[in-house]
Motif scaffolding. Structure first.
Motif, mmCIF file in Angstrom:
data_model
loop_
_atom_site.group_PDB
_atom_site.id
_atom_site.type_symbol
_atom_site.label_atom_id
_atom_site.label_comp_id
_atom_site.label_asym_id
_atom_site.label_seq_id
_atom_site.Cartn_x
_atom_site.Cartn_y
_atom_site.Cartn_z
ATOM 1 N N UNK A 41 0.800 -1.139 0.031
ATOM 2 C CA UNK A 41 0.001 -0.114 0.067
ATOM 3 C C UNK A 41 0.926 1.316 0.030
ATOM 4 N N UNK A 42 2.106 1.224 0.354
ATOM 5 C CA UNK A 42 2.887 2.444 0.442
ATOM 6 C C UNK A 42 3.470 2.717 -1.034
ATOM 7 N N UNK A 43 3.272 1.878 -2.029
ATOM 8 C CA UNK A 43 3.621 2.126 -3.284
ATOM 9 C C UNK A 43 2.484 3.037 -3.757
ATOM 10 N N UNK A 325 -3.308 14.190 -1.919
ATOM 11 C CA UNK A 325 -2.275 13.795 -2.922
ATOM 12 C C UNK A 325 -1.965 14.539 -4.060
ATOM 13 N N UNK A 326 -2.966 15.481 -4.671
ATOM 14 C CA UNK A 326 -2.758 16.369 -5.831
ATOM 15 C C UNK A 326 -2.424 17.743 -5.397
ATOM 16 N N UNK A 327 -1.466 17.869 -4.171
ATOM 17 C CA UNK A 327 -1.498 19.330 -3.652
ATOM 18 C C UNK A 327 -0.534 19.997 -4.725
ATOM 19 N N UNK A 328 0.121 19.463 -5.399
ATOM 20 C CA UNK A 328 0.892 20.593 -6.395
ATOM 21 C C UNK A 328 -0.312 21.144 -7.396
ATOM 22 N N UNK A 329 -1.286 20.246 -7.823
ATOM 23 C CA UNK A 329 -2.314 20.726 -8.758
ATOM 24 C C UNK A 329 -3.137 21.778 -8.059
ATOM 25 N N UNK A 330 -3.531 21.384 -6.591
ATOM 26 C CA UNK A 330 -4.337 22.203 -5.979
ATOM 27 C C UNK A 330 -3.800 23.584 -5.750
ATOM 28 N N UNK A 331 -2.439 23.492 -5.428
ATOM 29 C CA UNK A 331 -1.726 25.084 -5.211
ATOM 30 C C UNK A 331 -1.798 25.613 -6.495
ATOM 31 N N UNK A 332 -1.403 24.949 -7.627
ATOM 32 C CA UNK A 332 -1.566 25.670 -9.235
ATOM 33 C C UNK A 332 -2.875 26.277 -9.310
ATOM 34 N N UNK A 333 -3.971 25.729 -9.026
ATOM 35 C CA UNK A 333 -5.180 26.083 -9.567
ATOM 36 C C UNK A 333 -6.029 26.907 -8.444
ATOM 37 N N UNK A 334 -5.392 26.868 -7.208
ATOM 38 C CA UNK A 334 -6.089 27.459 -6.110
ATOM 39 C C UNK A 334 -7.334 26.616 -5.343
ATOM 40 N N UNK A 335 -7.493 25.340 -5.964
ATOM 41 C CA UNK A 335 -8.517 24.510 -5.316
ATOM 42 C C UNK A 335 -8.192 24.195 -3.694
ATOM 43 N N UNK A 336 -9.634 24.457 -3.113
ATOM 44 C CA UNK A 336 -9.331 23.848 -1.693
ATOM 45 C C UNK A 336 -8.828 22.695 -1.486
ATOM 46 N N UNK A 337 -8.233 22.623 0.072
ATOM 47 C CA UNK A 337 -7.501 21.619 0.373
ATOM 48 C C UNK A 337 -8.435 20.771 1.230
ATOM 49 N N UNK A 338 -8.123 19.491 1.041
ATOM 50 C CA UNK A 338 -8.980 18.470 2.106
ATOM 51 C C UNK A 338 -8.371 18.667 3.488
ATOM 52 N N UNK A 339 -9.176 18.435 4.478
ATOM 53 C CA UNK A 339 -8.513 18.354 5.823
ATOM 54 C C UNK A 339 -8.081 17.093 6.078
ATOM 55 N N UNK A 340 -6.854 16.849 6.830
ATOM 56 C CA UNK A 340 -6.499 15.740 7.076
ATOM 57 C C UNK A 340 -7.246 14.875 8.376
ATOM 58 N N UNK A 341 -7.453 13.763 8.445
ATOM 59 C CA UNK A 341 -7.836 13.019 9.726
ATOM 60 C C UNK A 341 -6.631 12.499 10.550
ATOM 61 N N UNK A 342 -6.525 13.175 11.754
ATOM 62 C CA UNK A 342 -5.366 12.745 12.603
ATOM 63 C C UNK A 342 -5.515 11.380 13.183
ATOM 64 N N UNK A 343 -6.723 10.914 13.432
ATOM 65 C CA UNK A 343 -6.821 9.721 13.830
ATOM 66 C C UNK A 343 -6.441 8.321 13.016
ATOM 67 N N UNK A 344 -6.132 8.783 11.851
ATOM 68 C CA UNK A 344 -5.583 7.824 10.916
ATOM 69 C C UNK A 344 -4.036 7.874 10.478
ATOM 70 N N UNK A 345 -3.468 8.902 11.244
ATOM 71 C CA UNK A 345 -2.290 9.422 10.893
ATOM 72 C C UNK A 345 -1.222 8.141 10.970
ATOM 73 N N UNK A 346 -1.155 7.350 12.047
ATOM 74 C CA UNK A 346 -0.686 6.109 12.216
ATOM 75 C C UNK A 346 -1.154 4.639 12.553
ATOM 76 N N UNK A 347 -2.498 4.734 11.862
ATOM 77 C CA UNK A 347 -3.026 3.349 11.758
ATOM 78 C C UNK A 347 -2.377 2.546 10.681
ATOM 79 N N UNK A 348 -2.766 1.209 10.631
ATOM 80 C CA UNK A 348 -2.086 0.678 9.438
ATOM 81 C C UNK A 348 -2.725 0.206 8.568
ATOM 82 N N UNK A 349 -4.102 0.730 8.059
ATOM 83 C CA UNK A 349 -4.835 0.703 6.978
ATOM 84 C C UNK A 349 -4.874 1.692 5.740
ATOM 85 N N UNK A 350 -5.727 1.518 4.774
ATOM 86 C CA UNK A 350 -5.686 2.479 3.726
ATOM 87 C C UNK A 350 -6.409 3.734 4.063
ATOM 88 N N UNK A 351 -7.341 3.412 5.118
ATOM 89 C CA UNK A 351 -8.191 4.729 5.420
ATOM 90 C C UNK A 351 -7.310 5.754 5.810
#
Length: 362
Positions: A41-43, A325-351
């Protein structure tokens, strides 16, 4: 829309050719196995973020002794090298560049993870608690690293650097920041040694330069970066007079010709270890003419202004890359950013790892 033109100019950082100046900062995400072997999943995760000018991998252990974070990856054995190969290949196939951040945590490991007492510059104990497989536990007192052990430590760095190249990384970044082993030697708040590795600025910086030269001898200076945190408290590590210390470090690094220097600087009111010590990037910039990457609660606007003013060559973003994941594109276009979910920062799954949505094209 952000006036982000300065962030989209290419940058040569040693032998690394960056297509833009938006760098993905190292981000511990705890998605490896309990044996510190990267997982498939890291790939997906890293390839999703390959539009960054440069990806700096999550901190990656150079040895069992130095890696005390549960489910973090290593680079000291063949299984780890083989597991990293599809990750670097996925980034390259997506058009990206990735370097491995080499990590020894020093006193902020716990024996329940490593199986041994932590080591540091001196017999000290970190504040707060360690994150372990059994939950949070108080930090343990470290023992001073023996002078006779330092050649072995340097060989661990060399081996990890060789393994990084074998695994397909484009270079390496040495983690000398955030209160980990190199930082524990460098700053006088934790270094009470009276031998050749303690006391004067030159002595406290000795281990840093021995590690840098060891890695450069394997990878080459033009593919080696270094991360430092020159101001503020980092896990109980602080210096009483940081300006002359880091001016000296920058001056000596200039002679080596590193690909880049990466600074994580704390700021008053920041989200990560805020500090009232002044940032030292302007001082370091006077002594180090190589590529300078800054990191620390940057917005797109402030990042663009900082690069445009010549105060840095690139800006590393951390949490924004977790959720976008598309931060570069969002900065280029000015699109709003998703907010991160801290509860999943160090969990082991895809969520909270590979499932953040990309912006819908206009």
């Amino acid at each position: 829309m952000t006036d982000s033109a300065s962030l989209f100019a290419p940058l040569a950082a040693g032998a690394l050719s960056l297509p833009n100046r938006i760098v993905m900062a190292p981000l511990t995400r705890a998605r490896s196995t309990r044996d510190h072997v990267p997982t498939p999943r890291m790939a997906t995760y890293y390839a999703q973020r390959a539009s960054a000018g440069l990806i700096i991998s999550e901190a990656t252990g150079i040895s069992p002794q130095g890696l005390g974070w549960p489910y973090a990856p290593g680079l000291w054995n063949a299984a780890q090298v083989e597991a990293w190969k599809p990750i670097t290949a996925a980034v390259h196939e997506a058009g990206g560049r990735i370097v491995a951040q080499l990590w020894h945590m020093g006193r902020v490991v716990h024996s329940s993870v490593t199986g041994e007492q932590p080591v540091s510059s001196s017999a000290t104990t970190a504040p707060d608690h360690a994150h372990t497989y059994e939950g949070n536990q108080p930090y343990e007192q470290a023992r001073p690293l023996g002078v006779e052990e330092i050649p072995g430590l340097l060989e661990d760095y060399r081996k990890a650097a060789r393994n990084a190249l074998e695994a397909g990384f484009d270079g390496v970044e040495i983690h000398g920041a955030n209160g980990y082993l190199i930082d524990q030697f460098l700053r006088d708040g934790t270094n009470a040694r009276t031998d050749d590795y303690g006391g004067s600025i030159e002595n406290r910086a000795r281990l840093l330069f021995e590690v840098v030269n060891a890695v450069v001898g394997v990878v080459g200076a033009d593919r080696t970066g270094l991360r430092l945190s020159p101001n503020g408290d980092a896990q109980g590590v602080i210096d009483s007079n940081p300006e002359p210390l880091f001016a000296y470090v920058a001056t000596e690094l200039e002679k080596i010709g590193l690909a880049y220097l990466h600074l994580r600087e704390s700021r008053p009111g920041g989200t990560f270890r805020p500090s009232d010590q002044a940032p030292l990037a302007p001082v370091i910039r006077k002594h180090f003419t190589g590529a300078l990457i800054l990191n620390g609660d940057y917005t797109a606007d402030r990042a663009a202004a900082t690069v445009a003013a010549g105060e840095a060559d690139a800006i590393a973003f951390g949490r924004p890359f977790i959720a976008n994941p598309d931060l570069v594109s969002r900065i280029r276009t000015g699109a709003p950013l998703n907010a991160p979910n801290p509860s999943t920062f160090y969990s082991q799954g895809d969520e909270g790892y590979t499932d953040y949505p990309v912006a819908v094209p206009a």
